[in-house]
Scaffold this motif. Sequence first.
Motif, PDB file in Angstrom:
ATOM      1  N   THR A 168       0.838  -1.205   0.000  1.00 20.11           N
ATOM      2  CA  THR A 168       0.000   0.000   0.000  1.00 20.11           C
ATOM      3  C   THR A 168       0.872   1.254   0.000  1.00 20.11           C
ATOM      4  O   THR A 168       0.586   2.216  -0.720  1.00 20.11           O
ATOM      5  CB  THR A 168      -0.945   0.005   1.218  1.00 20.11           C
ATOM      6  OG1 THR A 168      -1.643  -1.240   1.269  1.00 20.11           O
ATOM      7  CG2 THR A 168      -1.945   1.152   1.120  1.00 20.11           C
ATOM      8  N   VAL A 169       1.953   1.225   0.777  1.00 21.85           N
ATOM      9  CA  VAL A 169       2.844   2.389   0.816  1.00 21.85           C
ATOM     10  C   VAL A 169       3.517   2.570  -0.548  1.00 21.85           C
ATOM     11  O   VAL A 169       3.752   3.691  -0.996  1.00 21.85           O
ATOM     12  CB  VAL A 169       3.909   2.249   1.922  1.00 21.85           C
ATOM     13  CG1 VAL A 169       4.784   3.500   1.973  1.00 21.85           C
ATOM     14  CG2 VAL A 169       3.270   2.024   3.273  1.00 21.85           C
ATOM     15  N   ARG A 170       3.816   1.456  -1.216  1.00 21.10           N
ATOM     16  CA  ARG A 170       4.392   1.555  -2.561  1.00 21.10           C
ATOM     17  C   ARG A 170       3.354   2.056  -3.563  1.00 21.10           C
ATOM     18  O   ARG A 170       3.590   3.005  -4.299  1.00 21.10           O
ATOM     19  CB  ARG A 170       4.899   0.190  -3.059  1.00 21.10           C
ATOM     20  CG  ARG A 170       5.537   0.259  -4.452  1.00 21.10           C
ATOM     21  CD  ARG A 170       5.630  -1.095  -5.138  1.00 21.10           C
ATOM     22  NE  ARG A 170       4.337  -1.596  -5.569  1.00 21.10           N
ATOM     23  CZ  ARG A 170       3.724  -1.268  -6.715  1.00 21.10           C
ATOM     24  NH1 ARG A 170       4.274  -0.418  -7.549  1.00 21.10           N
ATOM     25  NH2 ARG A 170       2.537  -1.781  -7.021  1.00 21.10           N
ATOM     26  N   SER A 202       5.823   8.508  -7.865  1.00 18.15           N
ATOM     27  CA  SER A 202       6.131   8.191  -9.261  1.00 18.15           C
ATOM     28  C   SER A 202       7.230   7.142  -9.317  1.00 18.15           C
ATOM     29  O   SER A 202       7.149   6.172 -10.083  1.00 18.15           O
ATOM     30  CB  SER A 202       6.561   9.457 -10.006  1.00 18.15           C
ATOM     31  OG  SER A 202       6.974   9.113 -11.317  1.00 18.15           O
ATOM     32  N   GLY A 203       8.249   7.315  -8.485  1.00 19.92           N
ATOM     33  CA  GLY A 203       9.307   6.308  -8.417  1.00 19.92           C
ATOM     34  C   GLY A 203       8.750   4.934  -8.076  1.00 19.92           C
ATOM     35  O   GLY A 203       9.191   3.915  -8.615  1.00 19.92           O
ATOM     36  N   ASN A 204       7.753   4.910  -7.205  1.00 19.91           N
ATOM     37  CA  ASN A 204       7.155   3.635  -6.798  1.00 19.91           C
ATOM     38  C   ASN A 204       6.352   2.974  -7.910  1.00 19.91           C
ATOM     39  O   ASN A 204       6.019   1.794  -7.801  1.00 19.91           O
ATOM     40  CB  ASN A 204       6.229   3.858  -5.593  1.00 19.91           C
ATOM     41  CG  ASN A 204       6.997   3.937  -4.297  1.00 19.91           C
ATOM     42  OD1 ASN A 204       8.203   3.735  -4.272  1.00 19.91           O
ATOM     43  ND2 ASN A 204       6.298   4.239  -3.217  1.00 19.91           N
ATOM     44  N   ARG A 205       6.008   3.738  -8.946  1.00 21.38           N
ATOM     45  CA  ARG A 205       5.250   3.171 -10.073  1.00 21.38           C
ATOM     46  C   ARG A 205       6.133   3.045 -11.315  1.00 21.38           C
ATOM     47  O   ARG A 205       5.631   2.896 -12.427  1.00 21.38           O
ATOM     48  CB  ARG A 205       4.045   4.065 -10.396  1.00 21.38           C
ATOM     49  CG  ARG A 205       3.012   4.158  -9.298  1.00 21.38           C
ATOM     50  CD  ARG A 205       2.189   2.880  -9.155  1.00 21.38           C
ATOM     51  NE  ARG A 205       1.046   3.122  -8.273  1.00 21.38           N
ATOM     52  CZ  ARG A 205      -0.191   3.355  -8.703  1.00 21.38           C
ATOM     53  NH1 ARG A 205      -0.465   3.354  -9.988  1.00 21.38           N
ATOM     54  NH2 ARG A 205      -1.164   3.573  -7.837  1.00 21.38           N
ATOM     55  N   ASN A 216       5.280  -7.647  -1.367  1.00 18.98           N
ATOM     56  CA  ASN A 216       6.234  -7.329  -0.290  1.00 18.98           C
ATOM     57  C   ASN A 216       7.431  -6.505  -0.752  1.00 18.98           C
ATOM     58  O   ASN A 216       8.582  -6.904  -0.565  1.00 18.98           O
ATOM     59  CB  ASN A 216       6.735  -8.608   0.394  1.00 18.98           C
ATOM     60  CG  ASN A 216       7.322  -8.296   1.768  1.00 18.98           C
ATOM     61  OD1 ASN A 216       6.985  -7.276   2.372  1.00 18.98           O
ATOM     62  ND2 ASN A 216       8.205  -9.147   2.254  1.00 18.98           N
ATOM     63  N   PRO A 217       7.189  -5.318  -1.321  1.00 16.00           N
ATOM     64  CA  PRO A 217       8.311  -4.482  -1.770  1.00 16.00           C
ATOM     65  C   PRO A 217       9.014  -3.855  -0.574  1.00 16.00           C
ATOM     66  O   PRO A 217       8.407  -3.106   0.180  1.00 16.00           O
ATOM     67  CB  PRO A 217       7.620  -3.408  -2.621  1.00 16.00           C
ATOM     68  CG  PRO A 217       6.266  -3.277  -2.002  1.00 16.00           C
ATOM     69  CD  PRO A 217       5.903  -4.632  -1.445  1.00 16.00           C
ATOM     70  N   ARG A 218      10.249  -4.180  -0.379  1.00  8.57           N
ATOM     71  CA  ARG A 218      10.969  -3.630   0.782  1.00  8.57           C
ATOM     72  C   ARG A 218      11.840  -2.446   0.387  1.00  8.57           C
ATOM     73  O   ARG A 218      12.511  -1.858   1.226  1.00  8.57           O
ATOM     74  CB  ARG A 218      11.855  -4.726   1.412  1.00  8.57           C
ATOM     75  CG  ARG A 218      11.085  -5.954   1.850  1.00  8.57           C
ATOM     76  CD  ARG A 218      10.037  -5.674   2.897  1.00  8.57           C
ATOM     77  NE  ARG A 218      10.592  -5.119   4.131  1.00  8.57           N
ATOM     78  CZ  ARG A 218       9.929  -5.015   5.264  1.00  8.57           C
ATOM     79  NH1 ARG A 218       8.680  -5.408   5.350  1.00  8.57           N
ATOM     80  NH2 ARG A 218      10.510  -4.506   6.324  1.00  8.57           N
ATOM     81  N   ASP A 219      11.853  -2.131  -0.893  1.00  8.11           N
ATOM     82  CA  ASP A 219      12.761  -1.077  -1.354  1.00  8.11           C
ATOM     83  C   ASP A 219      11.998   0.107  -1.946  1.00  8.11           C
ATOM     84  O   ASP A 219      12.545   0.904  -2.694  1.00  8.11           O
ATOM     85  CB  ASP A 219      13.729  -1.642  -2.399  1.00  8.11           C
ATOM     86  CG  ASP A 219      12.998  -2.406  -3.497  1.00  8.11           C
ATOM     87  OD1 ASP A 219      11.748  -2.428  -3.476  1.00  8.11           O
ATOM     88  OD2 ASP A 219      13.683  -2.981  -4.375  1.00  8.11           O
ATOM     89  N   HIS A 220      10.694   0.212  -1.601  1.00  9.42           N
ATOM     90  CA  HIS A 220       9.908   1.321  -2.152  1.00  9.42           C
ATOM     91  C   HIS A 220      10.326   2.649  -1.520  1.00  9.42           C
ATOM     92  O   HIS A 220      11.041   2.678  -0.511  1.00  9.42           O
ATOM     93  CB  HIS A 220       8.418   1.063  -1.930  1.00  9.42           C
ATOM     94  CG  HIS A 220       8.044   1.004  -0.472  1.00  9.42           C
ATOM     95  ND1 HIS A 220       8.027   2.117   0.341  1.00  9.42           N
ATOM     96  CD2 HIS A 220       7.691  -0.040   0.319  1.00  9.42           C
ATOM     97  CE1 HIS A 220       7.676   1.762   1.564  1.00  9.42           C
ATOM     98  NE2 HIS A 220       7.488   0.453   1.587  1.00  9.42           N
TER      99      HIS A 220
END
Lengths: 394, 104
Positions: free
Chosen positions: A271-273, A308-311, A327-331
């Motif tokens: 969700t944060v990503r 934008s970086g997250n997309r 589970n993106p840990r680098d967003h």
Amino acid sequence: MNSPVEFDPYDYATQDDPFPGYKALRDHAPVYRSRKHGFWLLSRYDDVLAAVRDAKTFSSRIITLEPLTDEELPPLVITSDPPDHGRLRHLIAPMLTPAAVAPLGEDIRQLTRRLLAPLLPSGRMDAIVDFAQRLPMAMMCRLLGVPMEDEDDLRRWTDMAVDRKDGVFTTTEENNLANQSIYRYFETQYQQRLADPAPRDDLLGRLMAAEKEGRISHEEFLGFGYMLALAGSETTRKLLGNMIYYLWKFKDQWKLLQQDPSLLGSAIEETVRYNGPTHMMGRLVTTDITLHGQTLKRGDKVGVLLMSGNRDERKYTNPDVYDIRRNPRDHLGFGGGLHACVGAALARLEVKIAIQELLHAIDDYHVIESACTRTHSPQVRGFANLPIEFTLRT
Amino acid sequence: MKVTFIQPDGKEQDVDVNPGTTLMEAALFEGVPGILGMCGGICSCATCHCHVEADDFGRLPAAAAGEIEVLDGLEQRRPNSRLACQITMDDALEGIRLHVATGA
């Protein structure tokens, strides 16, 4: 260079759905100069990450892009560069690590249940007004050590402080008044505590002790109160609201989470990503730098577009798919580098417990989308109203 | 004061660190590759994971429980693993050498 892309983060229409614009920026103008406002925007994952990591080139002295006004804000950790930044941040960071916030879990759960209990029998609530905006501010009042009954005042002022008018590229009198109200509030708290010298083991107590020891100035004390009240509440509210919204919009993901609650941690990161609260942070260029053939000059302002970086398709496969198993840990949803969100562990814990309690109580729910409203800011994005109807688990 | 970061390919980089600064902060400010510092030092992301040279490891104050918990989840966990964000520079640490551990 003439850019075919036009993107104005101060435009409400942009704020309503910035994602197509982000994609156009990434694809056609990764180093975009707003002809209207003069600032630059960075939109690709790699460029955003590089900028937030490079505090030497990209100073945090400004975090909003508007022209500076006469309004003097006290020094804030969020607008400091090294070495002041470390001196300030180290005062609070040890209190906000995952291990340090874990013991707050029981408090958060009790508060969550107390908020939900009167709402559940009716089968409807405004997930922001009745729930998501109350939990983080109530927790922040508890952590700061200020009266819970001040929660509504603090929330009104912090909302006013970040609100921006449609297309208006300046801070307003309303923003300034809100800022002053928050500072006055913490000055009053300070004076009351001076009059009652019993030591108190809360954030304000520790910050007052640091001031007494000469580690921070009085203005920095007030700045901490301001920043914690603001950043500690409204972003978590938006994150929780967005998560409730997307778990409804992508109903299969809610069902998946019901079936396997162990996915909750991953779902929060996704969700944060996918659409975390903080879309943009400002930076000030300290030395000329050339990126993708464009030269940013010393003194230029830059907006780093975290969402934008997250997309960015260059970074994530199917970035526009909300997948709670990812589970993106680098967003970049909590930023990164020296200024990465210091309250991220607390936000994660609050959202985790809030969603756990919703999963526990609610079987299915429906967002009344036509009645949803948004807050307005080029930097933080989320719902002001999120009415939902729900059925309880039997 | 100075510490040295060593890349997996052996390349060394000396970094000036002021007392009171964490080694992650110093590494970020001087652009040490591989030290991402994604969480900014709240001991949660492990993107500043380093292997401290054996001779220097004993000079460090012991890791707190929260750091050990994060380290224990890492593939490249070794007895000399530390998070650079949890090491605050002081006189006792002058000249220590850390290998940047890639891939967290």
